[in-house]
Enzyme design. Structure first.
Site, PDB file in Angstrom:
ATOM      1  CD  GLU A 230      -1.395  -2.442   1.795  1.00 22.36           C
ATOM      2  OE1 GLU A 230      -0.167  -2.575   1.898  1.00 22.36           O
ATOM      3  OE2 GLU A 230      -2.193  -3.321   2.116  1.00 22.36           O
TER       4      GLU A 230
ATOM      5  CB  CYS B 190       2.005  -4.925   7.150  1.00 17.85           C
ATOM      6  SG  CYS B 190       2.781  -3.348   6.720  1.00 17.85           S
TER       7      CYS B 190
ATOM      8  CG  ASP C  71       6.871  -6.689   2.468  1.00 14.25           C
ATOM      9  OD1 ASP C  71       7.525  -5.779   1.943  1.00 14.25           O
ATOM     10  OD2 ASP C  71       5.638  -6.649   2.595  1.00 14.25           O
TER      11      ASP C  71
END
Lengths: 130, 130
Positions: free
Chosen positions: B26, B53, B117
């Site tokens: 995002e 996240c 990530d």
């Protein structure tokens, strides 16, 4: 390193950035730190002159940083501080006068940059600050 | 634009990135969108193939995006989704099979990149994935 020494470094960085017309945040620190092993972040303390915004709060959680020392939270306080605590992060607020004075000066002199940085909605505030 | 069309664009971007060995998130979308007025973000819907996240959750809150459409949340789900709802953001989960298949393939083929990530602590996972 004790907390006063850690915060002094954060303040020095904030002051340097202020003198260049900008405002450094927690994400800049993470970027400058480079790509470190996950365990290094997890064992670190984040020192920041002001209370983290929502995005920096998220970055702190993503990196699993377990302790955050904040210079002062009277100039700005988002929901981040409480959410960090809720997620098990130790948050220490130093109530530092030097940090407060710097931030108050920055907000007064560069309101446009400040409002944009904290994601304030509403064109009128942005326009006002330009 | 309806949600299926929005998600299709997000999927196309995710697939392109997968083919290049990466994983788009995002924050990449916000970066690519450039520097827009705050009101533009506030009136936007964020389309994302997977559940955000913690850092992306924070970015969504900072930008005051009021609506997030998620492709699927079975491959990965952080605390972000619930926190977004708690903060008044409308969250829609599409339960899309195409998104799930792509993410499962990515996690299987590039576990190291994936774990880094999402900020997984523990060198053993990182090493394992290399």
């Amino acid at each position: 390193m004790d907390d006063a020494a850690g915060l002094a470094i954060a303040f020095k960085e904030a002051k340097k950035s202020y003198e260049q017309g900008g405002i450094p945040g927690e994400t800049a620190t993470l970027l400058n730190a480079g790509r470190l092993p996950a365990s290094t972040y997890a064992n670190s303390t984040m020192y920041t002159t002001l209370s983290p915004c929502d995005m920096c709060t998220g970055a702190i959680l993503l990196y699993k940083i377990r302790r955050v020392v904040i210079g002062e939270n009277s100039t700005f306080k988002a929901a981040g501080e409480d959410y960090l605590r809720q997620r098990g992060v130790e948050v220490v607020v130093m109530d530092d006068q030097e940090c407060r004075t710097l931030m108050e000066r920055f907000v007064r002199e560069s309101p446009g940059v400040w409002w944009e940085d904290i994601g304030v909605v509403g064109e009128e505030k942005r326009e006002e600050g330009r």
